[in-house]
Design a protein around this motif. Sequence first.
Motif, short mmCIF file in Angstrom:
data_model
loop_
_atom_site.label_atom_id
_atom_site.label_comp_id
_atom_site.label_asym_id
_atom_site.label_seq_id
_atom_site.Cartn_x
_atom_site.Cartn_y
_atom_site.Cartn_z
N SER A 117 66.43 -26.56 38.44
CA SER A 117 65.70 -25.77 39.42
C SER A 117 65.59 -24.32 38.97
O SER A 117 66.42 -23.84 38.18
N LEU A 118 64.60 -23.63 39.47
CA LEU A 118 64.52 -22.18 39.29
C LEU A 118 65.42 -21.52 40.31
O LEU A 118 65.38 -21.85 41.51
N ALA A 119 66.28 -20.61 39.87
CA ALA A 119 67.22 -19.94 40.77
C ALA A 119 66.49 -19.23 41.90
O ALA A 119 65.39 -18.69 41.72
N ILE A 120 67.12 -19.21 43.06
CA ILE A 120 66.50 -18.59 44.23
C ILE A 120 66.29 -17.09 44.02
O ILE A 120 65.38 -16.48 44.59
N HIS A 121 67.09 -16.48 43.13
CA HIS A 121 66.93 -15.05 42.84
C HIS A 121 65.58 -14.76 42.21
O HIS A 121 65.07 -13.63 42.29
N LEU A 122 64.99 -15.77 41.53
CA LEU A 122 63.70 -15.60 40.87
C LEU A 122 62.54 -16.16 41.70
O LEU A 122 61.39 -16.11 41.27
N ASP A 123 62.86 -16.68 42.86
CA ASP A 123 61.84 -17.20 43.79
C ASP A 123 62.41 -17.11 45.19
O ASP A 123 62.92 -18.08 45.74
N ARG A 124 62.33 -15.94 45.79
CA ARG A 124 62.96 -15.68 47.08
C ARG A 124 62.38 -16.52 48.21
O ARG A 124 63.00 -16.68 49.26
N GLU A 125 61.18 -17.07 48.02
CA GLU A 125 60.54 -17.88 49.05
C GLU A 125 60.76 -19.37 48.83
O GLU A 125 60.10 -20.21 49.44
N SER A 131 58.54 -21.96 50.96
CA SER A 131 57.18 -22.24 50.50
C SER A 131 57.08 -22.77 49.08
O SER A 131 55.99 -22.83 48.53
N ARG A 132 58.19 -23.15 48.47
CA ARG A 132 58.09 -23.63 47.09
C ARG A 132 57.43 -25.00 47.06
O ARG A 132 57.79 -25.91 47.79
N SER A 133 56.44 -25.16 46.19
CA SER A 133 55.81 -26.45 45.94
C SER A 133 56.07 -26.84 44.49
O SER A 133 56.49 -26.03 43.68
#
Length: 440
Positions: A159-167, A171-173
């Motif tokens: 997974s991409l760390a939440i720090h690099l995708d705060r949403e 809203s992650r697809s």
Amino acid sequence: MESVMSEQEQFNQELCGFLSQAVTPFHAVAEMAEQLRSAGYSQLVEDESWTLEAGGRYFVTRNGSSIIAFGLGRESGPAEGLRMVGAHTDSPCLMVKPAPEIVRQGYLQLGVEVYGGALLNPWFDRDLSIAGRVSYQCSQGQLRTALIDFREPVAVIPSLAIHLDREANSSRSVNPQKDIPPLLCQLPENEKADFRALLRERLLEEHADCGVDKVLDYELCCYDTQAPAVVGLRREFIASARLDNLLSCYSALRGLQDWDGAASVLLVCNDHEEVGSRSAAGANGPFLASVLKRIAVERETYAALTERSMMISADNAHGIHPNFADRHDENHGPRLNGGPVLKVNANQRYASNSETTGLLRMLAEKAGVPLQSFVARTDMGCGSTIGPITAGEVGVKTLDIGVPTFAMHSIRELAGSADATNLARLLTHFYNLRGSLGAS
């Protein structure tokens, strides 16, 4: 003193063992064939002549991924009607592309294609392996095939760390082309990525005498290495990959192994259901009709056979989820461990009708098996099964039934630990049912 294992516990242990081996449709059919041989079934080959006898037990495969097993009754021949059960061997997954090597940032990744309607989010951060069928040229220059299974975890989709995708949580697809290529290893700059060479090494490990010269092509998929398990505070659930629909395949197989030999019976497990069934090995292909015509021999016998037969299409049903109960019709929300589910749809997405479901309700009462019903919400779409396809292709009376399940099409699904046993018990009673399969 050790307690004696109950019938349900024994069944679920053996089911979990089957699920562990049946990591692809090819492996599922190979395992089913082995169990059928152990139960006295003889293998037939499609391009050879068949000699069938009353009381005989037989099976035939197509493409290595679909299988039909049948028994000719001693008291009631096929012209009097076959007790038929249908299921499918495939499940949504990630299939390896023909040229899969992706090298980025010093990592070797695997190009994959989504097979069927997979729920993609659960594939992240799982320990993945690779299995399937490989076609190769042997040292004598001949084309051969073999099954392989890496078994050990060899890939992961981080997974991409939440720090690099705060949403991420809102809203992650998932982009199936960009986000899901599994990570295989780190690759030194001077090393060339060659997936076929890796497969050649694996072939030699699993089949030392195969004489592989060159890997030509393959049908491989990724799968979760986490073992199937009976889970829950009171061990109420079975958690595993591929419950849809190998649970039905195994339950029907067990019923066939317990066939009493009186009436004629048949089990068909088709590949490619998850992608529409239109293939040589799929339910929308000629496999079943071809076998039935060879059983019948004569055209008039075939007409009588199809008219007097009945099929139970066994495929998992949607259990009512406690967090999403509003996704079900309020009177048709099946519960796990509440028994197999009769699936009904007025628009023929399921093949059940009042005659076929009526017969099954009578049979379930005699077998002591509880039944539930599922009808999709009127404002929501409804999936389908091999049931309507088989009914349309062959013309046999059909009904749809399945074990209630959570997380269908996820990498790990959940079913009730009592339901698979009850399905097998019900199908065994169906195989052993005497008399007419229609209303008088």
